[in-house]
Design an enzyme around this catalytic site. Sequence first.
Site, PDB file in Angstrom:
ATOM      1  N   LYS A 118     -27.606   8.654 -10.528  1.00 48.43           N
ATOM      2  CA  LYS A 118     -28.911   8.419  -9.649  1.00 48.43           C
ATOM      3  C   LYS A 118     -29.893   7.857 -10.337  1.00 48.43           C
ATOM      4  CE  LYS A 118     -29.989   9.765  -5.470  1.00 48.43           C
ATOM      5  NZ  LYS A 118     -29.097   9.878  -4.276  1.00 48.43           N
ATOM      6  N   ASP A 158     -31.860   4.998  -1.440  1.00 51.15           N
ATOM      7  CA  ASP A 158     -32.216   6.316  -1.160  1.00 51.15           C
ATOM      8  C   ASP A 158     -33.507   6.454  -0.774  1.00 51.15           C
ATOM      9  OD1 ASP A 158     -30.907   9.301  -2.090  1.00 51.15           O
ATOM     10  OD2 ASP A 158     -32.987   9.407  -2.541  1.00 51.15           O
TER      11      ASP A 158
END
Length: 441
Positions: A118, A158
């Site tokens: 991430k 995201d």
Amino acid sequence: MQRLAAKHPGEAEYLQAVQEVLESIEEVYNRHPEFEKAKIIERMVEPDRIFTFRVTWVDDRGEVQTNLGYRVQFNSAIGPYKGGLRFHRAVSPSMLKFLGFEQTFKNALTTLPMGGAKGGSDFDPVGKSDDEIMRFCQAFMLELWQCIGPDQDIPAGDVGVGSREIGFLNGMYQKLAREYHTGVLTGKGMAWGGSILRPEATGYGALYFTQHMLDKVGKTLQGKHIAISGFGNVAWGAAKKATELGAKVVAISGPDGVCEIKDGITGEMIDYMLLMRASNRNRVQDMADRFPDKVVFAADKKAWTVPCDIALPCAFQNELSLDDAKQLKQNGCWCCCEVSNMGCQPDAIHFFLNNHILFAPGKAVNAGGVATSGLEMTQNAQHLNWTAQEVDNRLHHIMKAIHEQCVAHGTLPDGNIDYVKGANIAGFMKVAQAMLEQGTI
Ligand code: GLU
């Protein structure tokens, strides 16, 4: 957990995510002394590495701005690092570590060979012009490009990062790396290597998973009232598929309040959600202003105040509290499928489970997004584009397989299914086994 908390003080989201997984897997872990011997848990809870960098760019007034950028490469035991980039003012190492940790298990559930990662920045897209977004993305990629690659680490979108941002990031990557393949980012535009259905995939996958869950208890989506939080990409896909499958979406929400839509969201409203997201205003009230006859806006209220059968948190971590869970139950809600990553607070989840409200965790429900990213990578590697039907069939198949893994590992002696346990054990077993087989590294 105590050792981890002492090592990483104040990293609340990260510790919360780890705690949930460890609680679920304790029993299974204790049955595998070989995991204990190889210190699998101690290794699995720490990211492989974290890159932190400064991002400096110039805003529209000519002022120099500085943000922080990160990439957390969490675990590569089952494939190259894979996971989104989040641009949000609250982004911190703790937030990205929790997301990277979750991503590792989620990606394992997809059945595709992808490790977990991430990244992102504390850059706040709210109120920024397109030019500012482009300049920020370019400055961000000036640092990030050295850390990623189609066989090493493949970022995607995201919160705060959609196809516009992926476009700017990809343009700069190609310029810097002088590599013109299409496989270093996913969520690309259709003309330059993107997969059909990737924008819809997280929401579509979530509804396919919900269908399987309901099917298991003899119910269908037809005619059910659904409350959705958020109005971004994920909420959009969920609203679209829920409506298509015969349910009625009666609420969407934003940081400013909730829009109640008594007769159910329409196609025109679903299209308008895309404009709202692209405007960077971060205001759901715009929907009520645009459709005043059909939408009622209530300021500072959450989606969970609107009566519904099924709640779909689609916005941000910890967005659904114990009080929200109680209010949902009081209003007749009997199912909550978490679409946002860690969208429900731990005591809200316990309340759902103790009150026989069907509940499934984000890492299973929302895995259709990254799974379709995996399908985009396959198409890129083959230099081919599949049809919408082909991608949708595969997405369907993957969501079914994820549901089956949850059932296999989460069925309780009384026949009920604990989806939290099921998802965590299934993801853990795959990653743990892969780490074990590859030795102490
Ligand atoms: N950000 C999404 C997630 O939380 C998608 C990641 C990806 O497609 O790589 O799973």
